[in-house]
Design a protein around this motif. Sequence first.
Motif, PDB file in Angstrom:
ATOM      1  N   THR A  51       0.688  -1.169  -0.032  1.00  0.00           N
ATOM      2  CA  THR A  51      -0.008  -0.005  -0.001  1.00  0.00           C
ATOM      3  C   THR A  51       1.054   1.244  -0.035  1.00  0.00           C
ATOM      4  O   THR A  51       0.712   2.064  -0.530  1.00  0.00           O
ATOM      5  CB  THR A  51      -0.901   0.027   1.239  1.00  0.00           C
ATOM      6  OG1 THR A  51      -1.582  -1.070   1.173  1.00  0.00           O
ATOM      7  CG2 THR A  51      -2.006   1.049   1.454  1.00  0.00           C
ATOM      8  N   ALA A  52       1.992   1.451   0.936  1.00  0.00           N
ATOM      9  CA  ALA A  52       2.961   2.459   0.730  1.00  0.00           C
ATOM     10  C   ALA A  52       3.426   3.068  -0.436  1.00  0.00           C
ATOM     11  O   ALA A  52       3.472   4.092  -0.811  1.00  0.00           O
ATOM     12  CB  ALA A  52       4.040   2.217   1.840  1.00  0.00           C
ATOM     13  N   GLU A  53       3.598   2.151  -1.349  1.00  0.00           N
ATOM     14  CA  GLU A  53       4.085   2.357  -2.761  1.00  0.00           C
ATOM     15  C   GLU A  53       3.169   2.307  -3.768  1.00  0.00           C
ATOM     16  O   GLU A  53       3.499   2.275  -5.009  1.00  0.00           O
ATOM     17  CB  GLU A  53       5.346   1.419  -2.949  1.00  0.00           C
ATOM     18  CG  GLU A  53       6.469   1.536  -1.913  1.00  0.00           C
ATOM     19  CD  GLU A  53       7.224   2.871  -2.282  1.00  0.00           C
ATOM     20  OE1 GLU A  53       6.985   3.631  -3.014  1.00  0.00           O
ATOM     21  OE2 GLU A  53       7.950   3.251  -1.090  1.00  0.00           O
ATOM     22  N   LYS A  54       1.828   1.892  -3.486  1.00  0.00           N
ATOM     23  CA  LYS A  54       0.703   1.593  -4.258  1.00  0.00           C
ATOM     24  C   LYS A  54       0.977   0.595  -5.466  1.00  0.00           C
ATOM     25  O   LYS A  54       0.813   0.873  -6.792  1.00  0.00           O
ATOM     26  CB  LYS A  54       0.337   3.171  -5.298  1.00  0.00           C
ATOM     27  CG  LYS A  54       0.035   4.169  -4.171  1.00  0.00           C
ATOM     28  CD  LYS A  54      -0.430   5.280  -4.993  1.00  0.00           C
ATOM     29  CE  LYS A  54      -1.032   6.576  -4.021  1.00  0.00           C
ATOM     30  NZ  LYS A  54      -1.085   7.978  -4.688  1.00  0.00           N
TER      31      LYS A  54
ATOM     32  N   GLY B   7       9.149  -4.104   2.268  1.00  0.00           N
ATOM     33  CA  GLY B   7       8.231  -3.038   2.986  1.00  0.00           C
ATOM     34  C   GLY B   7       6.971  -3.943   3.645  1.00  0.00           C
ATOM     35  O   GLY B   7       6.992  -5.354   4.003  1.00  0.00           O
ATOM     36  N   GLU B   8       6.016  -3.346   4.197  1.00  0.00           N
ATOM     37  CA  GLU B   8       4.712  -4.009   4.916  1.00  0.00           C
ATOM     38  C   GLU B   8       3.759  -4.273   4.033  1.00  0.00           C
ATOM     39  O   GLU B   8       3.053  -3.608   3.162  1.00  0.00           O
ATOM     40  CB  GLU B   8       4.219  -2.883   5.828  1.00  0.00           C
ATOM     41  CG  GLU B   8       3.491  -3.537   6.872  1.00  0.00           C
ATOM     42  CD  GLU B   8       4.247  -4.244   7.851  1.00  0.00           C
ATOM     43  OE1 GLU B   8       3.499  -5.063   8.701  1.00  0.00           O
ATOM     44  OE2 GLU B   8       5.479  -4.115   8.184  1.00  0.00           O
TER      45      GLU B   8
END
Length: 675
Positions: free
Chosen positions: A620-623, A650-651
């Motif tokens: 989600t953070a990097e779409k 990442g998460e």
Amino acid sequence: MTTTAPRLGTATLLRLLLITAALLGTVLTGTANAHAALTGSNPKDGAVLAVAPKDVTLTFSEQVALGNDSIRVLDPKSKRVDTGRLKDLGAGDVVRYGVDLHSGLPDGTYTVAWQAVSADSHPIAGAFTFSVGAPSKTAVELPKQEAGGGLVGALYGIARYAAYTGFTVLVGGAAFVLACWPRGAGVRPVQRLVVGGWVTLTAATLAMLLLRNPYTGSGELGDAFDLAGLQAVLVTKTGAALVSRLLLLGAAALFIAVLFGAYAKRATEPEGAAEQGAPRPGGTEGAVDGGADASGDDPGAAADGAKEKQDLTFGLAIGGTVVAAGIAATWALSEHASAGIQAGVAMPVDVLHLLAVAAWLGGLATLLVVLHRAPSLGRAAVLRFSRVAFWSVVVLAATGLYQSWRQVGSWSALTGTSYGRLLLVKIGLVGVLVGVAWISRRWTARLSEPTHGAAVDTETSGVAAADAAEAGEPRAAEPAPSGDPVRAAQLARQDAAVAAAARKRLRDADPERTGLRRSVLAEAGVAVVLLAVTTVLTSTEPGRTEEQAARAGGGATEAVPSRPVDVTMPFDTGGANGKGTARLTVSPGRSGANELHVWTERPDRKPLDAPEVKVAFTLTAEKIGPLPLVPERVAAGHWSASNIQIPLPGEWQVRITVRTSDIDQTTVEKNVRIG
């Protein structure tokens, strides 16, 4: 004699508060260096690219110095694939450098190794990987020793500590003589202390100049004598500062020669004696530290002598201040003050801070030596040093608070960073130092000047011989038989014994002076530890820079250790036999190629052979995503997929869809960390 401690009045409390503020300023000051940090890279660490990039770029939090070999890109066989030509891609406040890559790079994992020198003169280094096509094994072996570490780093740190110590003793000792106790210019222990500070600072500066090349480069001690490397150091900002310091130390040597030569003669002679050719009295200076000889026959000559002494003192004070400020500027212009925000203000503030520290702690060391080795020191000199220390504290309070704001940045940095935790250790030392400093001030208030009768008794008891011995002047003694070196040596030993005994008797007879000596010794001991912790901070990244790097994503430049993902999620499709658990593993659990397994089980732990299982990953953070995946059935209740590509660390959100019949289906999800 029984004495009672004085009560804490308003003035004393105000002084204690000011001392506390100054020490906190010292603790939080910019003596810790604002190291640069890598805040971004392209490609990112762990990225898997479809095609090879044309170049590799690195972004830093502040200005750094790099060479053509500072950024190296290595293929899986540890061969360089970059062109070796550094590109400066920075614009405005953005500090970015890069190197071009050769064309036609094959698939595999590539390693980017970089090393730079931050604007505060400290080396920084790091490495990360990216892959083209798919990750592969790599033969690259990176140095285990961090930049500026190992034996060379330890020696450089010792030299830096010695340089600070030498500067403090040199400047503080000379200031103590000129401002507090002029007669001390003729006292041998004071001379040895100041000269020792000069020697220590000079030797430490030479050592830092030689160690600079391996400290910022190879880390090999043998490279300290590499002439090519030394030449490269000389053209850097730090090299120029060290050379300038050596030149200023040459001027400091001339200052010391005048201070302990012509000035010492003027300070220890009664006014007018030099002009009249009068012999120097054999006794001490009496009740005060240096007074005029009332027996001078020529008032005009005495006035001329006093004027000459005053001019010499003024000239030494101005010249010494200029040289000391110049030496302090070699730190300010090459280290932490020259980097970061408001450098134009921070550098002169740093010079003032260093001079105040030297005047205070160096004067404290000189006072300690004098109390032990020159018992004729009077209360007037101690009170003059107290005033010097007070104004040094004022300067420390102002400059230290400014530097603390500039370098620390936030309260969270005090507990959330390594730098902040070291500061908390220093704050503990501050409390001890404040308490001991107050005790020293209490003993100073109790000191009394020796009376005239005591001075006469001191002279007749042999302290005159002690003072003469400290000043390097022979005492009138029994003449040795001509040509009898044995007898001459015996008389010399007797003179030394008489002088030592006289000093000891005078020290033991004055409980106030003994108490002051002990408290100053304790204060100096705490100050030494405080300086050592400060030196450790010079190689620690401050909280402001560390937090800025974390906010900018600098932490992504260090690979997270590989750790397989293993999660279990319960599900219920709502139909018959629709309850169970889904266990998912991803190995090795980092960006790049991974192997995935899914097991489904009934509540009784038996395999649940569902008709269909699907998996999707979303960052989600990097779409990025969702990235759908349909694993293959291996056995009843077991599905797997190999060579699945996780593009970035990442998460990640993992969604597992389980269908137990034609109409019964559910999706469960969970967040997992993939390095």
